[in-house]
Each structure stands twice: as C-alpha cells, then as structure tokens.
Design a protein around this motif. Sequence first.
Motif, PDB file in Angstrom:
ATOM      1  N   ILE A 113      12.822 -11.568  -0.584  1.00  0.00           N
ATOM      2  CA  ILE A 113      13.214 -11.378  -1.984  1.00  0.00           C
ATOM      3  C   ILE A 113      13.032 -12.665  -2.770  1.00  0.00           C
ATOM      4  O   ILE A 113      12.528 -12.655  -3.907  1.00  0.00           O
ATOM      5  CB  ILE A 113      14.676 -10.867  -2.050  1.00  0.00           C
ATOM      6  N   GLN A 114      13.397 -13.792  -2.168  1.00  0.00           N
ATOM      7  CA  GLN A 114      13.209 -15.082  -2.839  1.00  0.00           C
ATOM      8  C   GLN A 114      11.743 -15.354  -3.126  1.00  0.00           C
ATOM      9  O   GLN A 114      11.408 -16.045  -4.086  1.00  0.00           O
ATOM     10  CB  GLN A 114      13.792 -16.219  -1.987  1.00  0.00           C
ATOM     11  N   GLN A 115      10.864 -14.772  -2.305  1.00  0.00           N
ATOM     12  CA  GLN A 115       9.432 -14.956  -2.502  1.00  0.00           C
ATOM     13  C   GLN A 115       8.808 -13.838  -3.352  1.00  0.00           C
ATOM     14  O   GLN A 115       7.588 -13.722  -3.422  1.00  0.00           O
ATOM     15  CB  GLN A 115       8.727 -15.091  -1.155  1.00  0.00           C
ATOM     16  N   GLY A 116       9.671 -13.027  -4.004  1.00  0.00           N
ATOM     17  CA  GLY A 116       9.178 -12.132  -5.043  1.00  0.00           C
ATOM     18  C   GLY A 116       9.036 -10.673  -4.691  1.00  0.00           C
ATOM     19  O   GLY A 116       8.597  -9.877  -5.530  1.00  0.00           O
ATOM     20  N   LEU A 117       9.393 -10.254  -3.477  1.00  0.00           N
ATOM     21  CA  LEU A 117       9.281  -8.846  -3.103  1.00  0.00           C
ATOM     22  C   LEU A 117      10.578  -8.103  -3.420  1.00  0.00           C
ATOM     23  O   LEU A 117      11.641  -8.707  -3.529  1.00  0.00           O
ATOM     24  CB  LEU A 117       8.981  -8.708  -1.606  1.00  0.00           C
ATOM     25  N   ASP A 118      10.472  -6.790  -3.565  1.00  0.00           N
ATOM     26  CA  ASP A 118      11.634  -5.916  -3.664  1.00  0.00           C
ATOM     27  C   ASP A 118      11.856  -5.328  -2.275  1.00  0.00           C
ATOM     28  O   ASP A 118      11.181  -4.386  -1.862  1.00  0.00           O
ATOM     29  CB  ASP A 118      11.381  -4.809  -4.695  1.00  0.00           C
ATOM     30  N   VAL A 119      12.774  -5.918  -1.529  1.00  0.00           N
ATOM     31  CA  VAL A 119      13.027  -5.505  -0.149  1.00  0.00           C
ATOM     32  C   VAL A 119      14.433  -4.927  -0.047  1.00  0.00           C
ATOM     33  O   VAL A 119      15.403  -5.545  -0.502  1.00  0.00           O
ATOM     34  CB  VAL A 119      12.883  -6.695   0.826  1.00  0.00           C
ATOM     35  N   ARG A 120      14.534  -3.756   0.540  1.00  0.00           N
ATOM     36  CA  ARG A 120      15.829  -3.119   0.777  1.00  0.00           C
ATOM     37  C   ARG A 120      15.930  -2.731   2.246  1.00  0.00           C
ATOM     38  O   ARG A 120      14.919  -2.655   2.940  1.00  0.00           O
ATOM     39  CB  ARG A 120      16.003  -1.908  -0.145  1.00  0.00           C
ATOM     40  N   MET A 138       5.777  -5.726  -5.013  1.00  0.00           N
ATOM     41  CA  MET A 138       5.645  -4.895  -3.826  1.00  0.00           C
ATOM     42  C   MET A 138       7.027  -4.481  -3.319  1.00  0.00           C
ATOM     43  O   MET A 138       7.958  -5.267  -3.317  1.00  0.00           O
ATOM     44  CB  MET A 138       4.892  -5.660  -2.731  1.00  0.00           C
ATOM     45  N   LYS A 139       7.121  -3.213  -2.885  1.00  0.00           N
ATOM     46  CA  LYS A 139       8.395  -2.669  -2.415  1.00  0.00           C
ATOM     47  C   LYS A 139       8.322  -2.402  -0.912  1.00  0.00           C
ATOM     48  O   LYS A 139       7.381  -1.754  -0.440  1.00  0.00           O
ATOM     49  CB  LYS A 139       8.704  -1.366  -3.165  1.00  0.00           C
ATOM     50  N   VAL A 140       9.338  -2.911  -0.199  1.00  0.00           N
ATOM     51  CA  VAL A 140       9.384  -2.765   1.259  1.00  0.00           C
ATOM     52  C   VAL A 140      10.770  -2.271   1.656  1.00  0.00           C
ATOM     53  O   VAL A 140      11.782  -2.784   1.179  1.00  0.00           O
ATOM     54  CB  VAL A 140       9.085  -4.101   1.966  1.00  0.00           C
ATOM     55  N   LEU A 141      10.817  -1.272   2.538  1.00  0.00           N
ATOM     56  CA  LEU A 141      12.074  -0.785   3.087  1.00  0.00           C
ATOM     57  C   LEU A 141      12.138  -1.156   4.561  1.00  0.00           C
ATOM     58  O   LEU A 141      11.280  -0.757   5.345  1.00  0.00           O
ATOM     59  CB  LEU A 141      12.194   0.730   2.938  1.00  0.00           C
ATOM     60  N   PHE A 142      13.145  -1.932   4.945  1.00  0.00           N
ATOM     61  CA  PHE A 142      13.424  -2.209   6.350  1.00  0.00           C
ATOM     62  C   PHE A 142      14.280  -1.075   6.906  1.00  0.00           C
ATOM     63  O   PHE A 142      15.343  -0.765   6.354  1.00  0.00           O
ATOM     64  CB  PHE A 142      14.212  -3.514   6.507  1.00  0.00           C
ATOM     65  N   ALA A 143      13.844  -0.464   7.996  1.00  0.00           N
ATOM     66  CA  ALA A 143      14.644   0.543   8.697  1.00  0.00           C
ATOM     67  C   ALA A 143      15.006  -0.027  10.062  1.00  0.00           C
ATOM     68  O   ALA A 143      14.118  -0.359  10.857  1.00  0.00           O
ATOM     69  CB  ALA A 143      13.870   1.847   8.852  1.00  0.00           C
ATOM     70  N   ALA A 144      16.305  -0.160  10.319  1.00  0.00           N
ATOM     71  CA  ALA A 144      16.747  -0.811  11.554  1.00  0.00           C
ATOM     72  C   ALA A 144      18.106  -0.277  11.952  1.00  0.00           C
ATOM     73  O   ALA A 144      18.799   0.374  11.159  1.00  0.00           O
ATOM     74  CB  ALA A 144      16.797  -2.323  11.369  1.00  0.00           C
ATOM     75  N   SER A 145      18.509  -0.592  13.171  1.00  0.00           N
ATOM     76  CA  SER A 145      19.763  -0.047  13.696  1.00  0.00           C
ATOM     77  C   SER A 145      20.930  -1.016  13.593  1.00  0.00           C
ATOM     78  O   SER A 145      22.069  -0.628  13.870  1.00  0.00           O
ATOM     79  CB  SER A 145      19.579   0.373  15.157  1.00  0.00           C
ATOM     80  N   GLN A 183      10.511   4.078  -4.067  1.00  0.00           N
ATOM     81  CA  GLN A 183       9.312   4.517  -3.349  1.00  0.00           C
ATOM     82  C   GLN A 183       8.638   3.288  -2.755  1.00  0.00           C
ATOM     83  O   GLN A 183       7.907   2.570  -3.439  1.00  0.00           O
ATOM     84  CB  GLN A 183       8.357   5.251  -4.290  1.00  0.00           C
ATOM     85  N   PRO A 184       8.872   2.992  -1.463  1.00  0.00           N
ATOM     86  CA  PRO A 184       8.326   1.765  -0.878  1.00  0.00           C
ATOM     87  C   PRO A 184       6.821   1.857  -0.673  1.00  0.00           C
ATOM     88  O   PRO A 184       6.271   2.933  -0.428  1.00  0.00           O
ATOM     89  CB  PRO A 184       9.050   1.670   0.463  1.00  0.00           C
ATOM     90  N   ASP A 185       6.187   0.704  -0.774  1.00  0.00           N
ATOM     91  CA  ASP A 185       4.776   0.611  -0.367  1.00  0.00           C
ATOM     92  C   ASP A 185       4.676   0.576   1.155  1.00  0.00           C
ATOM     93  O   ASP A 185       3.708   1.082   1.723  1.00  0.00           O
ATOM     94  CB  ASP A 185       4.147  -0.658  -0.949  1.00  0.00           C
ATOM     95  N   VAL A 186       5.672  -0.045   1.780  1.00  0.00           N
ATOM     96  CA  VAL A 186       5.682  -0.195   3.239  1.00  0.00           C
ATOM     97  C   VAL A 186       7.083   0.133   3.765  1.00  0.00           C
ATOM     98  O   VAL A 186       8.078  -0.332   3.203  1.00  0.00           O
ATOM     99  CB  VAL A 186       5.323  -1.644   3.660  1.00  0.00           C
TER     100      VAL A 186
END
Length: 476
Positions: A31-38, A1-8, A125-128
């Motif tokens: 990420i340690q738990q297996g997600l692709d997080v950016r 699963m791909k997740v993009l964090f958008a923050a300031s 292309q994030p899922d969330v």
Amino acid sequence: MKVLFAASEAVPFIKTGGLADVIGSLPKELIQQGLDVRVILPKYGGIPAKYREAMTTSVTHDIYVGWRKQYIGIQVLQQDGVTFYFVDNEFYFNRSGVYGYGDEAERFAFFCKGVIETLPLLDFQPDVIHCHDWQASMIPVLLKAHYQHLPFYSEIKTLTTVHNLKYQGVFSQALFKELFGLSDDHFTGTALELHGGASFLKGGLLYADRITTVSQTYAEEIQTPYFGEHLDSLLRHRRDQLTGIVNGIDYEVFDPMNDPHLVSTYRDSLPKKQLNKTALQERLGLEVREDVPMIALVTRLVQQKGLDLIQHVLPEILSLDIQLVVLGTGEYDYEEMFKQAALKHPGKVSAQICFDEALAHQIYAASDLFLMPSQFEPCGIGQLIALRYRSVPIVRETGGLKDTVLPYNEFTGEGTGFSFRDYNAHDMLHTIRRAVFFYKNDRDAWLKIQMNMKKGDFSWKKSAQQYIGLYKEMVK
C-alpha cells in the motif's frame, strides 16, 4: 492496481506460524508503494475481542458447499491502513484453535468459494487474487472451472504463494467432487490427484497464473525430489512461472531502537546490547558474565528445525564456554532434552518451554549468536530478526537461510553469520565452535560482522517491489 490477499491467518488477529507475519506486514508495504491491497481471512473464534467488536458487517448472503446451503457474512476492519475482510460463519470458524478439525476440507472449501462469490458484493474487483498456502489454493481452480466465463471474473489473475510445501491439503477425491462440483477430468493425469486423493495446494500450483515461494533457494530446492514433497515434477513443469521472493520482516514491529520489551533500546551499540544480555541473565538465573557468548534458540521444537542435530551433539555444545537460551514448544522428547540440560547445567542453560512474544524479543536483543540448523527452511524469520537485533546467525545453508545469511570469510572480511552445508551434526558443531572462537578471540572480526549486518536490509521494501513487478507482468 488492486490485489486481494486470501489467507488463513494474519497478525495481529490470529497466528500459528510465519504465514501470519507475512499477511500482517506485506500488504502494508504494498500500500505504501501505491497499490490497493486488501486481505480476506476466516473470522475465527480465537480472534481477540477488541478486534471482533470493532468489525462492521458489509454483506451477508448464502452459498452452497456441496449440497449444503450455508450463511456467509463479510465483516470489515481497518488495521494499520489495510482493509481486512473476515469471512463469518460460526459453524465453520467459531471454534477453539485454527486447524486440525475433521471437516478441514469443508471449512476451507467454504472459504475459497466464499471469497469468489462475495467479491461482486464488496465493490472491489481485484486485478489479482494472491492465494497463500493450501487453505486458499482452490481459488484458482474454481475460478477457471466455474466463474471465469462471467464478466466480473474474466480478467482476474491468480497467484499462489507456497510458504511451506509440506502442507498440501490432501483429502479424498470423492470429497473434492462433492464440495467443489468438479468433473472427473479434474482428477486425472496431471490434475488434482495426489497420494491417491486430491490436493488443495496442487490445484493452486497447477491452475494459478503464476507461482511464488518465499526464497530463491527454496524455489530451486522444491524442484528436486528431496525437497519437492511429490510435487517436484509439477514445479519443474511450471518453472517458468515460478519465482522465489524472500520474505521480509516488519521493521516497526522488530526494531531494537523502539522495542518496548527491552531493558535498553539500541541500534548498533554493543554496550547497550550488553545491558539487555545482563538483564536476561539475571531474569533467567544464568551466570552474569559479559565474556561468555550467549547462543539463542527461538523455535518450534521439531525435527524440521534441526533439533535432531542438536540432540546428537548437545553434550559437546555444552562443553564449550557458552550459555544456551531456548524458547519454544514442540515435540515432547526435545522439550525434555532442554529441560534436563537446564537442570544439569544451572547458570548455563535456560529452557523456556512456552511461547512468549515479549521474552522472544528480549532473547533476540540479549543473545550474541542465534542458532537455526534447519533441515529445510522455506524462508525463515528468526534469522532476519536476529540480524536486525545484531545477534549473529549460525544456520544451515538451505532455503531462505542460505539467501539471507552470508557466511563470514576471515580473509575478505565479508559475511553476516556462520553456516554449514550438509545436514550433519558434527558440521554444525564445528560451525558453532568457529563462531564461538571469533566471539572470544577476535574482537576485530566480531566488529566487522556487526558492521556487515548493519548494511543489510530485510524490510519488506525490496520484496514488495518484486511482487509489484510480478503483478504488473500478470495483468499487462
């Protein structure tokens, strides 16, 4: 699963508050738990040169903010195993400080539009898209209004996390219409209208697929008028999509066993903790005593943090056989209150009116009690660090403080701290007196509280699992 964090903001790049700690640490655990997080952030002028110089440019293009055509560059940096994207535009972000400019709406409109329009160029292309606080909260609105009919965006889900409902990004409706190209129907009824203007945050709360906030109790509190900041009816309307997930802390950053700022590292050893207390007493010019309980206050010196309660009963607090160590900056009256107390009570009170990360670690390690009498507290990080450093919290039962500090019960032996319910100075004073009594007169009780704190886990592990469960529900 791909997740993009958008923050300031995010540590270690730029920080004004607890949001930065979350964005700097939660993605690592996911990420340690297996997600692709950016993570995607503005590229501020205040980001230290060592990070700015290590960035590489990924893409450059132009976007429209209202009628203005603006350059946008995306620079990339790997940090602690996480891919960070930085939105580069010197006109908007190469300034001193982070917030507080007259064109704030335009700056973060540019950021929100830039995040969405850059995604197809990033080969990601994030899922969330996980949007944090008001600065990123127009992303769900724009996706639904302008982009979700396009194939690239059609399956992307959005999550808005409220770190503090008080900050809502409210600007004029005319400005919103100009910046975002939104039609009138976005400003009527239950849409973006707020306080006669329009709100970034309300957009995120209304248009995101799911909403989270940073503790279970705060999720309940913000559905009431007292805590709801005029958004409680909307939050009640969306309560089935609202989840409270308590924040964690980075156990690598806050680890008394491996903390380079401490005189003596320790885990559960009170004698080694005492060595840090003695060193801090010497450094700050306090009377060097083992038997006196040291109460710490590491906070912004503002009313929200309960400073008016302390102001009301400070003479009574200082009549106790205690030491008080204060670290923080804020409102002038509160700064002066502690400065004057330190002058009047040398050897008993230390007022460090500054921000000093190393000193903060030393105070957590040295103190016996940690005071957080907040008027409201979405989650709070101070009490979590205090628990990690075995400094017993004294808190008001609100938000994350209620969720993370279990009041001590001398009859059952349960509890990790001391708490009071009503926002009342004398209730706080009574609770401080009670904590001091146990410290000075009941060693067995004190050791029991220490054992109870040892059993707690306020790392990101459990909270990350809850976020993963939520992401999976959203995209199934």
